[in-house]
Design a protein around this motif. Structure first.
Motif, PDB file in Angstrom:
ATOM      1  N   TYR A 187     -75.008 -42.630  -2.759  1.00  0.00           N
ATOM      2  CA  TYR A 187     -74.101 -41.499  -2.563  1.00  0.00           C
ATOM      3  C   TYR A 187     -73.089 -41.949  -1.517  1.00  0.00           C
ATOM      4  N   TYR A 188     -71.845 -42.185  -1.993  1.00  0.00           N
ATOM      5  CA  TYR A 188     -70.881 -42.795  -1.073  1.00  0.00           C
ATOM      6  C   TYR A 188     -69.471 -42.316  -1.378  1.00  0.00           C
ATOM      7  N   GLN A 189     -68.593 -42.628  -0.448  1.00  0.00           N
ATOM      8  CA  GLN A 189     -67.173 -42.365  -0.671  1.00  0.00           C
ATOM      9  C   GLN A 189     -66.409 -43.682  -0.612  1.00  0.00           C
ATOM     10  N   TYR A 190     -65.336 -43.720  -1.365  1.00  0.00           N
ATOM     11  CA  TYR A 190     -64.514 -44.928  -1.417  1.00  0.00           C
ATOM     12  C   TYR A 190     -63.078 -44.490  -1.650  1.00  0.00           C
ATOM     13  N   ASP A 191     -62.232 -44.783  -0.688  1.00  0.00           N
ATOM     14  CA  ASP A 191     -60.813 -44.403  -0.760  1.00  0.00           C
ATOM     15  C   ASP A 191     -60.636 -42.915  -1.035  1.00  0.00           C
ATOM     16  N   GLY A 192     -61.474 -42.093  -0.388  1.00  0.00           N
ATOM     17  CA  GLY A 192     -61.338 -40.652  -0.513  1.00  0.00           C
ATOM     18  C   GLY A 192     -62.040 -40.040  -1.702  1.00  0.00           C
ATOM     19  N   ASN A 193     -62.586 -40.846  -2.592  1.00  0.00           N
ATOM     20  CA  ASN A 193     -63.329 -40.339  -3.739  1.00  0.00           C
ATOM     21  C   ASN A 193     -64.830 -40.379  -3.447  1.00  0.00           C
ATOM     22  N   THR A 194     -65.561 -39.485  -4.093  1.00  0.00           N
ATOM     23  CA  THR A 194     -67.012 -39.407  -3.922  1.00  0.00           C
ATOM     24  C   THR A 194     -67.695 -39.939  -5.172  1.00  0.00           C
TER      25      THR A 194
ATOM     26  N   GLU B  14     -76.039 -29.491  -2.608  1.00  0.00           N
ATOM     27  CA  GLU B  14     -75.693 -29.494  -1.179  1.00  0.00           C
ATOM     28  C   GLU B  14     -76.557 -30.476  -0.406  1.00  0.00           C
ATOM     29  N   ASN B  15     -77.808 -30.620  -0.811  1.00  0.00           N
ATOM     30  CA  ASN B  15     -78.727 -31.531  -0.122  1.00  0.00           C
ATOM     31  C   ASN B  15     -79.451 -32.386  -1.169  1.00  0.00           C
ATOM     32  N   LEU B  16     -79.026 -33.622  -1.325  1.00  0.00           N
ATOM     33  CA  LEU B  16     -79.627 -34.521  -2.316  1.00  0.00           C
ATOM     34  C   LEU B  16     -81.091 -34.809  -2.017  1.00  0.00           C
ATOM     35  N   SER B  17     -81.487 -34.712  -0.766  1.00  0.00           N
ATOM     36  CA  SER B  17     -82.863 -35.024  -0.385  1.00  0.00           C
ATOM     37  C   SER B  17     -83.867 -34.095  -1.048  1.00  0.00           C
ATOM     38  N   LEU B  18     -83.430 -32.926  -1.454  1.00  0.00           N
ATOM     39  CA  LEU B  18     -84.337 -31.950  -2.041  1.00  0.00           C
ATOM     40  C   LEU B  18     -84.520 -32.146  -3.545  1.00  0.00           C
ATOM     41  N   VAL B  19     -83.793 -33.096  -4.125  1.00  0.00           N
ATOM     42  CA  VAL B  19     -83.929 -33.391  -5.552  1.00  0.00           C
ATOM     43  C   VAL B  19     -85.091 -34.361  -5.743  1.00  0.00           C
ATOM     44  N   ALA B  20     -85.969 -34.070  -6.696  1.00  0.00           N
ATOM     45  CA  ALA B  20     -87.126 -34.931  -6.942  1.00  0.00           C
ATOM     46  C   ALA B  20     -86.678 -36.300  -7.442  1.00  0.00           C
ATOM     47  N   THR B  21     -87.384 -37.324  -7.001  1.00  0.00           N
ATOM     48  CA  THR B  21     -87.087 -38.683  -7.448  1.00  0.00           C
ATOM     49  C   THR B  21     -87.172 -38.794  -8.961  1.00  0.00           C
ATOM     50  N   GLN B  22     -88.129 -38.101  -9.567  1.00  0.00           N
ATOM     51  CA  GLN B  22     -88.289 -38.169 -11.015  1.00  0.00           C
ATOM     52  C   GLN B  22     -87.037 -37.710 -11.737  1.00  0.00           C
ATOM     53  N   GLN B  23     -86.320 -36.729 -11.182  1.00  0.00           N
ATOM     54  CA  GLN B  23     -85.091 -36.279 -11.825  1.00  0.00           C
ATOM     55  C   GLN B  23     -83.980 -37.313 -11.668  1.00  0.00           C
TER      56      GLN B  23
ATOM     57  N   TRP C 226     -82.009 -36.194   6.418  1.00  0.00           N
ATOM     58  CA  TRP C 226     -81.336 -35.971   5.143  1.00  0.00           C
ATOM     59  C   TRP C 226     -80.500 -37.161   4.706  1.00  0.00           C
ATOM     60  N   VAL C 227     -80.387 -37.319   3.375  1.00  0.00           N
ATOM     61  CA  VAL C 227     -79.485 -38.327   2.815  1.00  0.00           C
ATOM     62  C   VAL C 227     -78.049 -37.869   3.039  1.00  0.00           C
ATOM     63  N   LYS C 228     -77.226 -38.778   3.565  1.00  0.00           N
ATOM     64  CA  LYS C 228     -75.830 -38.438   3.851  1.00  0.00           C
ATOM     65  C   LYS C 228     -74.903 -39.398   3.115  1.00  0.00           C
ATOM     66  N   LYS C 229     -73.735 -38.918   2.839  1.00  0.00           N
ATOM     67  CA  LYS C 229     -72.750 -39.737   2.153  1.00  0.00           C
ATOM     68  C   LYS C 229     -72.311 -40.890   3.062  1.00  0.00           C
ATOM     69  N   ARG C 230     -72.303 -42.108   2.477  1.00  0.00           N
ATOM     70  CA  ARG C 230     -71.873 -43.289   3.227  1.00  0.00           C
ATOM     71  C   ARG C 230     -70.442 -43.653   2.819  1.00  0.00           C
ATOM     72  N   ASP C 231     -69.788 -44.416   3.671  1.00  0.00           N
ATOM     73  CA  ASP C 231     -68.416 -44.846   3.387  1.00  0.00           C
ATOM     74  C   ASP C 231     -68.422 -46.345   3.083  1.00  0.00           C
ATOM     75  N   PHE C 232     -68.085 -46.692   1.830  1.00  0.00           N
ATOM     76  CA  PHE C 232     -68.051 -48.090   1.405  1.00  0.00           C
ATOM     77  C   PHE C 232     -66.616 -48.603   1.259  1.00  0.00           C
ATOM     78  N   SER C 233     -65.671 -47.894   1.850  1.00  0.00           N
ATOM     79  CA  SER C 233     -64.266 -48.251   1.649  1.00  0.00           C
ATOM     80  C   SER C 233     -63.914 -49.617   2.218  1.00  0.00           C
ATOM     81  N   HIS C 234     -64.744 -50.150   3.125  1.00  0.00           N
ATOM     82  CA  HIS C 234     -64.432 -51.455   3.710  1.00  0.00           C
ATOM     83  C   HIS C 234     -64.744 -52.609   2.759  1.00  0.00           C
TER      84      HIS C 234
END
Length: 742
Positions: free
Chosen positions: A287-294, A307-316, A162-170
């Motif tokens: 799909y990421y978080q930065y300083d506590g924001n999504t 809840e699960n971005l992986s289930l959304v069609a690429t076309q959408q 599954w696609v998971k939220k990444r942290d780009f705060s660095h």
């Protein structure tokens, strides 16, 4: 998203139960479900019921048709089948390569065979399979492996895909760069204003890199230069699919890309292999978080964060949720369904042309950059969110945009796209002009249709969308195809009709080149070959400079092409020998897609005006009987045409009826010596021919024997190779003139 899960296991291994337990039924293609759609359970001799396997050919065809449709949209998909054979898995692998999917094999083969049989026995009676079928499955699992490129996971490892939220705060800053649309100047200004690409900052591009702008090749080159950076994420827009098709030599029906972008990429020498690698780098969302924001970043915009971005069609993700003009509703729903610390960033559509301001957490980066608007960017840093707009000064003028729109909406656009994607047609490019001609394969495969017959000496201005020069549509010899058989001609030909002498040379075309204000001088397929050069030399030696200027003015005013037969005895002698080279005006053809040409009287008058020799009208036919009698008369072996020059051997005739329908007839003398030319070429190479049975006349055998004598004596290599010279030497050696059997 582009994820394919292939379940692998026998009946009773728990595949369908696992699908239900993980909530994946709406995303699943099941062979058993499709079998039940084709046929209800059938009754067995012992009174039980079972799912019939008798429709399996249709079942698998249906499954792959459905799968292909889902992959075109980028739907997350599960295939619930045994998937025991390596060949089956390789078929999925090929589709994943075509549609850029990640493939996983969920492996249920670790279930002991006894347990699989126990579970099978406990199933609904019609769902059970014979135990021998389970034995066969396990035997296959042991010997047929999952091919490389398909990652094998266990049923309990589903979470890893599954696609998971990444942290780009660095990162010190996150740059979000909106739709570029071939506007490289504005893009480079943004980077120049912000210190270039920095290692401690992240760059997310939201897609639509090409089309509509004037700098498509420059943008693609830039993307190629940065695509391997770890701090660069290139998202896919809806326009990028054309890049993929172009890079894989596949047809594309988007007129903007075909008429503007693709030619620009070709002219710039952009590597299709590199573009394929670039496309494989494109992501579907960020799909990421930065300083506590999504933050959710897509090209088209979603109405919520599921809840699960992986289930959304690429076309959408690329086209956006809802209709194109429902972007405001999408933004409103997002604000209502997500917490205050969630932000969405997208481009693609901005029908109300709203400004780049925070609208309760939704940012639209579509700024009409390709029409002189703004390249929109959004910077997220530890100091906050900052929108940036770069005005684009390099774009089509309103007049250029109207001209482009006119071309895109014209019939020429459809013709151009069809010609370019016909495998039997080649295109040669000369700046804004392209020549289109059918290939040798079209001739050998007899692949004649509305496109291939037109692609014969056809020159198109691919920028202005018009015919720049042209000759004839391909027309056929009597008896060469069904429509030119005598019985068909009898019904088709309209009288009166005429036969014109078919001269034996190469085709020449003269039109007007508005880009150089000069005559466009071409042969059948090129404007820079030796044949085009020879045509130019013949024109300049036979037509006065004054007449050439007048011809240029005439062509420009009338928008026509002069079509010539160029008989060049010095550089390019063919089958028929002429005392001297000659240039014959065959027709004046309108520069239109449909063949339209001047009548014979007007042709002769125009030829006289410019000091040219027109084609020779040999016969006129008032009825089918006239034509039929003539047809058999001219095919006699001793036939010689008595025309302007007296009795002579000619190639044949072009016949044209009163409705403009054309066919041709090649005479026995020409056909015989054309065959002997092929014989001579083979003897020159290796001293003999492989098929002596084709030598059916005394003269053919005598000529072949003479060639072999010359080859054995070492004289043949020193002799001229054209058939006119060889024929003359042959007759001189044998002390003969033309005989009845040639």
């Amino acid at each position: 998203m582009r994820i394919l899960l292939l379940l692998r296991g026998s009946a009773g291994s728990g595949k369908s139960t696992w699908v239900e337990a993980n909530g994946l039924k709406p995303y699943t293609l099941s062979t058993d479900d499709i079998r039940l759609m084709y046929q209800s359970p059938v009754m067995e001799t012992d009174g039980t019921e079972r799912i019939s396997p008798e429709n399996d050919t249709a079942v698998w065809k249906t499954l792959f048709r459905l799968l292909r449709g889902r992959m075109q949209r980028g739907d997350f998909t599960v295939v619930d089948a045994t998937n025991a054979r390596t060949s089956e898995l390789n078929r999925y692998k090929e589709l994943c390569s075509e549609f850029r999917y990640r493939a996983y094999c969920v492996d249920f083969t670790g279930i002991p065979i006894e347990e699989a049989k126990r579970r099978n026995a406990a199933r609904e009676p019609f769902c059970r399979v014979p135990e021998r079928a389970i034995d066969t499955m396990y035997a296959r699992f042991a010997t047929q492996k999952v091919p490389s490129g398909i990652k094998v996971i266990g049923p309990q490892e589903l979470d890893m895909i599954w696609v998971k939220k990444r942290d780009f705060s660095h990162y010190q800053k996150i740059h979000h760069i909106g739709d570029i649309h071939g506007c490289n100047t504005a893009l480079q200004k943004y980077f120049s204003d912000n210190g270039g690409l920095k290692e401690d900052e992240m760059y997310i591009f939201t897609g639509d890199y090409i089309d509509r702008g004037l700098e498509n090749a420059e943008v693609v080159r830039f993307l190629l230069s940065i695509m391997d950076r770890n701090n660069v994420l290139l998202l896919e827009g809806n326009h990028e699919k054309w890049l993929w098709l172009w890079a894989n030599e596949r047809p594309c029906q988007d007129k903007e890309f075909e008429l503007v972008t693709a030619p620009a990429l070709d002219r710039a020498g952009i590597s299709k292999k590199e573009v394929r690698n670039l496309y494989r780098r494109f992501g579907q969302c960020a799909y990421y978080q930065y300083d506590g924001n999504t933050y959710l970043v897509t090209h088209g915009g979603l109405s919520t964060i599921p809840e699960n971005l992986s289930l959304v069609a690429t076309q959408q993700m690329t086209d956006g949720v809802g209709a194109f003009d429902e972007v405001e509703k999408v933004a409103e729903t997002f604000r209502k369904t997500t917490p205050d610390n969630c932000f969405q960033i997208f481009g693609h559509r901005n029908t109300k042309r709203t400004g780049l301001t925070a609208d309760d957490g939704v940012f639209n980066l579509e700024g009409q950059v390709e029409y002189g608007g703004f390249l929109r960017c959004l910077q997220v840093s530890h100091e906050g969110i900052r929108p940036v707009e770069i005005r684009n000064g390099v774009y089509k003028s309103p007049e250029e945009e109207k001209e482009h729109q006119r071309l895109a909406e014209s019939a020429m656009a459809d013709v151009l796209i069809a010609l370019r994607h016909n495998k039997y047609i080649t295109e040669k490019k000369y700046g804004n002009l392209s020549s289109f001609n059918y290939t040798d394969e079209a001739f050998h495969d007899k692949a004649w249709n509305s496109q291939t017959v037109k692609a014969r000496g056809l020159y198109l201005d691919t920028v202005k969308g018009k015919v720049a020069a042209r000759a004839y549509d391909k027309f056929f010899q009597i008896g060469e195809c069904t429509e030119t058989r005598l019985d068909h001609l009898q019904r088709r030909m309209e009288f009166p009709a005429a036969a014109y002498v078919k001269e034996n040379g190469f085709l020449g075309i003269v039109s007007y080149n508005e880009y150089e204000d000069d005559l466009l001088i071409a042969c059948k397929s090129t404007i820079d070959s030796r044949f085009a050069l020879w045509l130019r030399e013949m024109l300049e030696s036979r037509v006065s400079p004054k007449h050439l200027e007048e011809m240029k003015a005439f062509i420009r005013k009338k928008d026509v092409s002069f079509v010539f037969e160029c008989v060049d005895m010095e550089h390019d002698p063919h089958i028929i020998e002429y005392p001297t080279s000659r240039l014959v005006l065959l027709d004046l053809v309108q520069n239109t897609l449909e063949l339209e040409k001047y009548g014979y009287e007007e042709l002769c008058a125009t030829a006289e005006d410019f000091g040219l020799t027109p084609k020779e009208k040999a016969y006129e036919f008032q009825s089918w009987q006239d034509f039929f009698d003539w047809y058999y008369e001219v095919q006699k072996e001793d036939y010689a045409y008595c025309g302007r020059k007296g009795n002579s051997k000619i190639e044949g005739f072009v016949i044209e009826d009163s409705a403009g329908y054309m066919t041709k007839l090649k005479l026995p003398y020409y056909n015989f010596w054309k065959q002997m030319r092929a014989v001579a070429r083979e003897v020159v190479k290796r001293g003999s021919i492989s098929n002596t049975a084709a030598l059916v006349t005394p003269t053919a055998n005598e000529f072949y024997g003479w060639l072999r004598e010359k080859y054995a004596a070492g004289e043949l290599k020193k002799m001229p190779k054209d058939i006119c010279s060889l024929r003359k030497l042959f007759h001189e050696d044998k002390g003969k003139q033309y005989r009845g059997d040639f």
